[in-house]
Design a protein around this motif. Structure first.
Motif, PDB file in Angstrom:
ATOM      1  N   ARG A 117       0.856  -1.121  -0.174  1.00 46.56           N
ATOM      2  CA  ARG A 117       0.420  -0.360  -0.125  1.00 46.56           C
ATOM      3  C   ARG A 117       1.102   1.323  -0.193  1.00 46.56           C
ATOM      4  O   ARG A 117       2.334   1.192   0.119  1.00 46.56           O
ATOM      5  CB  ARG A 117      -0.790  -0.049   1.129  1.00 46.56           C
ATOM      6  N   PHE A 118       0.298   2.274  -0.195  1.00 47.07           N
ATOM      7  CA  PHE A 118       0.615   3.766   0.052  1.00 47.07           C
ATOM      8  C   PHE A 118       1.610   3.855   1.730  1.00 47.07           C
ATOM      9  O   PHE A 118       0.692   4.323   1.848  1.00 47.07           O
ATOM     10  CB  PHE A 118       0.366   4.971  -0.515  1.00 47.07           C
ATOM     11  N   GLN A 119       2.631   4.282   1.774  1.00 46.27           N
ATOM     12  CA  GLN A 119       2.665   4.226   2.964  1.00 46.27           C
ATOM     13  C   GLN A 119       3.541   6.072   3.632  1.00 46.27           C
ATOM     14  O   GLN A 119       4.513   6.216   2.932  1.00 46.27           O
ATOM     15  CB  GLN A 119       4.555   3.569   3.124  1.00 46.27           C
ATOM     16  N   TYR A 120       2.348   6.008   4.353  1.00 43.46           N
ATOM     17  CA  TYR A 120       2.583   7.515   4.349  1.00 43.46           C
ATOM     18  C   TYR A 120       2.525   7.304   6.761  1.00 43.46           C
ATOM     19  O   TYR A 120       1.637   6.869   7.523  1.00 43.46           O
ATOM     20  CB  TYR A 120       1.388   8.685   4.695  1.00 43.46           C
ATOM     21  N   ALA A 175      -5.648  12.336   1.504  1.00 39.47           N
ATOM     22  CA  ALA A 175      -7.464  12.496   1.620  1.00 39.47           C
ATOM     23  C   ALA A 175      -7.312  11.148   1.781  1.00 39.47           C
ATOM     24  O   ALA A 175      -9.196  10.872   3.435  1.00 39.47           O
ATOM     25  CB  ALA A 175      -7.628  13.358   0.129  1.00 39.47           C
ATOM     26  N   TYR A 176      -7.853  10.053   1.414  1.00 39.20           N
ATOM     27  CA  TYR A 176      -8.182   8.702   1.302  1.00 39.20           C
ATOM     28  C   TYR A 176      -7.282   8.128   2.701  1.00 39.20           C
ATOM     29  O   TYR A 176      -8.414   7.257   2.799  1.00 39.20           O
ATOM     30  CB  TYR A 176      -8.009   7.813   0.133  1.00 39.20           C
ATOM     31  N   LEU A 177      -6.787   8.796   3.340  1.00 41.72           N
ATOM     32  CA  LEU A 177      -6.359   7.988   4.518  1.00 41.72           C
ATOM     33  C   LEU A 177      -7.506   8.518   6.381  1.00 41.72           C
ATOM     34  O   LEU A 177      -7.161   8.372   6.776  1.00 41.72           O
ATOM     35  CB  LEU A 177      -4.718   8.565   5.088  1.00 41.72           C
ATOM     36  N   SER A 178      -8.074   9.548   5.552  1.00 41.07           N
ATOM     37  CA  SER A 178      -8.705   9.718   6.419  1.00 41.07           C
ATOM     38  C   SER A 178     -10.703   9.289   5.919  1.00 41.07           C
ATOM     39  O   SER A 178     -12.195  10.038   6.528  1.00 41.07           O
ATOM     40  CB  SER A 178      -8.615  11.388   6.794  1.00 41.07           C
ATOM     41  N   ILE A 179     -11.087   8.763   5.407  1.00 41.44           N
ATOM     42  CA  ILE A 179     -12.331   8.513   4.446  1.00 41.44           C
ATOM     43  C   ILE A 179     -13.084   7.624   5.502  1.00 41.44           C
ATOM     44  O   ILE A 179     -12.213   6.716   6.107  1.00 41.44           O
ATOM     45  CB  ILE A 179     -12.299   7.881   3.357  1.00 41.44           C
ATOM     46  N   SER A 207     -10.011  -4.398  -2.964  1.00 40.52           N
ATOM     47  CA  SER A 207      -9.431  -5.547  -2.085  1.00 40.52           C
ATOM     48  C   SER A 207      -8.570  -4.716  -1.161  1.00 40.52           C
ATOM     49  O   SER A 207      -8.882  -4.731  -0.178  1.00 40.52           O
ATOM     50  CB  SER A 207      -8.320  -6.538  -2.153  1.00 40.52           C
ATOM     51  N   PHE A 208      -7.360  -4.000  -1.550  1.00 43.22           N
ATOM     52  CA  PHE A 208      -6.790  -2.569  -1.537  1.00 43.22           C
ATOM     53  C   PHE A 208      -7.673  -2.033  -0.154  1.00 43.22           C
ATOM     54  O   PHE A 208      -7.725  -1.325   0.683  1.00 43.22           O
ATOM     55  CB  PHE A 208      -5.401  -2.044  -1.629  1.00 43.22           C
ATOM     56  N   PHE A 209      -8.795  -1.302  -1.712  1.00 41.40           N
ATOM     57  CA  PHE A 209      -9.678  -0.257  -0.851  1.00 41.40           C
ATOM     58  C   PHE A 209     -10.344  -0.974   0.637  1.00 41.40           C
ATOM     59  O   PHE A 209     -10.574   0.238   2.050  1.00 41.40           O
ATOM     60  CB  PHE A 209     -10.486   0.879  -1.823  1.00 41.40           C
ATOM     61  N   GLY A 210     -10.797  -2.011   0.795  1.00 43.01           N
ATOM     62  CA  GLY A 210     -11.359  -2.371   1.442  1.00 43.01           C
ATOM     63  C   GLY A 210     -10.916  -3.225   2.812  1.00 43.01           C
ATOM     64  O   GLY A 210     -11.791  -3.686   3.500  1.00 43.01           O
ATOM     65  N   GLY A 229      -9.727   5.902   7.439  1.00 45.89           N
ATOM     66  CA  GLY A 229      -8.740   5.568   6.330  1.00 45.89           C
ATOM     67  C   GLY A 229      -8.985   4.319   5.426  1.00 45.89           C
ATOM     68  O   GLY A 229      -9.556   3.634   5.996  1.00 45.89           O
ATOM     69  N   VAL A 230      -8.287   4.224   4.395  1.00 42.53           N
ATOM     70  CA  VAL A 230      -8.640   3.438   3.435  1.00 42.53           C
ATOM     71  C   VAL A 230      -6.659   3.263   2.449  1.00 42.53           C
ATOM     72  O   VAL A 230      -5.942   3.974   2.725  1.00 42.53           O
ATOM     73  CB  VAL A 230      -9.608   3.574   2.318  1.00 42.53           C
ATOM     74  N   ASP A 231      -6.979   1.796   2.172  1.00 32.58           N
ATOM     75  CA  ASP A 231      -5.814   2.216   1.380  1.00 32.58           C
ATOM     76  C   ASP A 231      -5.461   1.610  -0.100  1.00 32.58           C
ATOM     77  O   ASP A 231      -7.050   1.594  -0.491  1.00 32.58           O
ATOM     78  CB  ASP A 231      -4.607   1.304   1.662  1.00 32.58           C
TER      79      ASP A 231
END
Length: 529
Positions: free
Chosen positions: A42-45, A407-411, A469-472, A484-486
């Motif tokens: 995943r994107f690593q933040y 932004a998607y890390l706070s969904i 799959s990553f998103f969920g 958040g999601v990945d």
């Protein structure tokens, strides 16, 4: 699937109807996306944990007695042993380790920073007395580290409970990969390179950690970094990397291995892509590069505005080879350290009243580049004695808006099922159109040439399903902490993995890759809108 096959044949055109098209059950299937896959690709933040297991005096001066002769871990432990004795030193060090992540730190990482990764610097001595033999830590100093590795595992497991991944960074190697005190000693030379004993011990240390990861002791591991900030022109560095890669591949080839670029990113890119071909089923190599704009004269001579303008150039070399794994191999880049610090000479070129806004702009421009042109980033650093840390502090720069997560890390998680349903609705309408467009373009471009467009279809399906799959994954993991999601952040590395798994290494494997990328882009335009 039969309906999809019919659409595929129609898209291929009548002339292609007699070509062998693999049935769905004949295609090689990739393994299901696992939680370990999510952590690794995943994107690593996030941020570095900082000076916890590898001391730096400027960050935690309280760990150094007044008698300490330098600013390294060894200087600190020797001075403490001389002043306090072994038992008191052990207690002091173990208290420092156990206080690395307090409840308030976890609260910040989860609910303010939306951090999903920690880069955790350790030293070879962190692994215990056995690994100190024949080094400056041999003897009494080594006894301080009898329980150090268990503290590392405890820290990792605490992060795992929150769904935060950990990059184990072998920050301090025997002899030192560089001349700086964060290599564990105050030696004025980078004594790792060219020294057989040190290189053998470094390899042994990394293999030990790889075995611990493979045994499941760090289930949230994102990777293992072989070396931190190797000295410019380090002799034999890539031979060392190659030897370690070969040995760890025999143990567990699923662990991404991070390497230092030794301040020459273009050379590291070239080496990494040669290891990361789809014909080589060894560990994925990810390049760790550090981006600071405060130490070099070329930066000190620039104004803050000039520095901000050159940030977008930082990863230009990466863009030239990214996006074509079938031909170029993969060469993912991770920004292992960056900050919001500029030298006083730069700040002196603007008024004090301008500084806050320029700091915010500087941090935000960096984040924009790292979010879009790398597979992740880690700010330097989370913890120091003088919190919240100014331009070096992840807490300070997060709270003032200079450093921002994607932004998607706070969904909110209750949005996840709705977005997936919407994406799947788009898939039903868009899949046949994309397949048809691909077939038409290539058949028109070179009539009569043999293609295998079923590969595009297979890649498209895999790309779509993997992105979903990553998103969920977080919502489905049962770790219901934060939000958040990945997304697939290390896309080139993940495509390499998939192409190897499903046997897409032939001359027309590029069609699979095109389909995969096309689907990921389409689904993310809905999921991450």
């Amino acid at each position: 699937m039969n309906a999809a096959k019919g659409l595929f044949k129609k898209a291929m055109g009548k002339d292609h109807d007699d070509r062998p098209v693999p049935q769905p059950d004949q295609r090689a299937q990739g393994s299901p996306v696992s939680q370990q896959d999510i952590y690794k690709y995943r994107f690593q933040y996030g941020t570095n944990l900082g000076s916890i297991f590898v001391l730096e005096k400027w960050l935690f001066s309280g760990m150094f007695e007044k008698t300490a002769e330098g600013g390294s871990e060894l200087d600190a432990v020797k001075a403490s042993l001389q002043t306090r004795g072994l038992q008191a030193t052990v207690e002091k060090w173990e208290k420092h380790w156990s206080h690395a992540l307090l409840d308030k730190d976890m609260e910040f990482l989860i609910n303010e920073a939306f951090c999903n990764t920690i880069r955790l610097p350790i030293g070879y001595y962190t692994l215990g007395p056995e690994f100190c033999s024949g080094t400056p830590f041999e003897g009494e100093p080594s006894q301080v580290y009898r329980n150090a590795w268990s503290h590392v595992l405890h820290t990792c497991n605490k992060l795992a409970e929150a769904g935060i991944g950990v990059l184990i960074d072998m920050h301090a190697l025997p002899g030192g990969a560089n001349k700086d005190s964060h290599s564990g000693t105050s030696s004025p030379i980078a004594g790792l390179w060219g020294d057989k004993h040190n290189l053998d011990l470094a390899r042994k240390s990394l293999v030990f950690v790889a075995k611990e990861i493979s045994a499941g002791k760090i289930p949230n591991c994102t990777g293992l970094q072989l070396c931190n900030e190797a000295a410019w022109g380090a002799k034999g560095m890539y031979e060392f990397y190659g030897n370690v890669l070969a040995e760890i591949s025999r143990i567990d080839n699923s662990i991404p291995l991070y390497i230092s670029d030794a301040w020459k990113l273009d050379t590291a890119l070239d080496w990494a892509r040669k290891q990361n071909t789809i014909s080589s089923n060894t560990n994925l190599i990810i390049i760790d590069t550090h981006k600071y704009y405060t130490f070099d004269e070329k930066h000190k001579s620039k104004s803050p505005q000039e520095i901000i303008r050159i940030v977008p150039e930082a990863l230009s070399a990466c863009n030239q080879i990214a996006g074509n794994v079938h031909q170029n191999g993969a060469a993912p880049v991770f920004i292992g350290e960056y900050s919001c610090v500029m030298d006083a000479q730069s700040w002196n070129r603007v008024s004090e009243s301008e500084r806050q806004a320029l700091t915010q702009q500087f941090g935000q421009v960096q984040c924009q580049q790292w979010h879009t042109q790398s597979c992740g980033s880690a700010f330097w650093t989370l913890k120091m004695a003088w919190m919240p840390g100014g331009g070096w502090g992840f807490v300070a720069q997060t709270r003032n808006g200079s450093v921002r997560p994607p932004a998607y890390l706070s969904i909110l998680w209750d949005e996840v099922p709705h977005r997936i349903a919407e994406a799947n609705d788009h898939m039903e309408r868009g899949r046949s159109h994309e397949i048809q467009a691909h077939c038409h373009y290539w058949d028109s471009k070179d009539p009569g040439k043999h293609y295998e467009h079923w590969r595009f279809e297979a890649g498209w399906d895999d790309g779509w399903n993997d992105a979903v799959s990553f998103f969920g994954a977080k919502e489905a993991s049962g770790i219901h902490i934060g939000r958040g999601v990945d997304r697939i952040g290390c896309l080139d590395g993940w495509i390499r993995k998939r192409m190897i798994e499903v046997g897409q290494s032939g001359p027309l494997g590029w069609e699979y890759e095109h389909g995969f990328r096309n689907a990921v882009a389409k689904v993310e335009s809905v999921l991450l809108r």
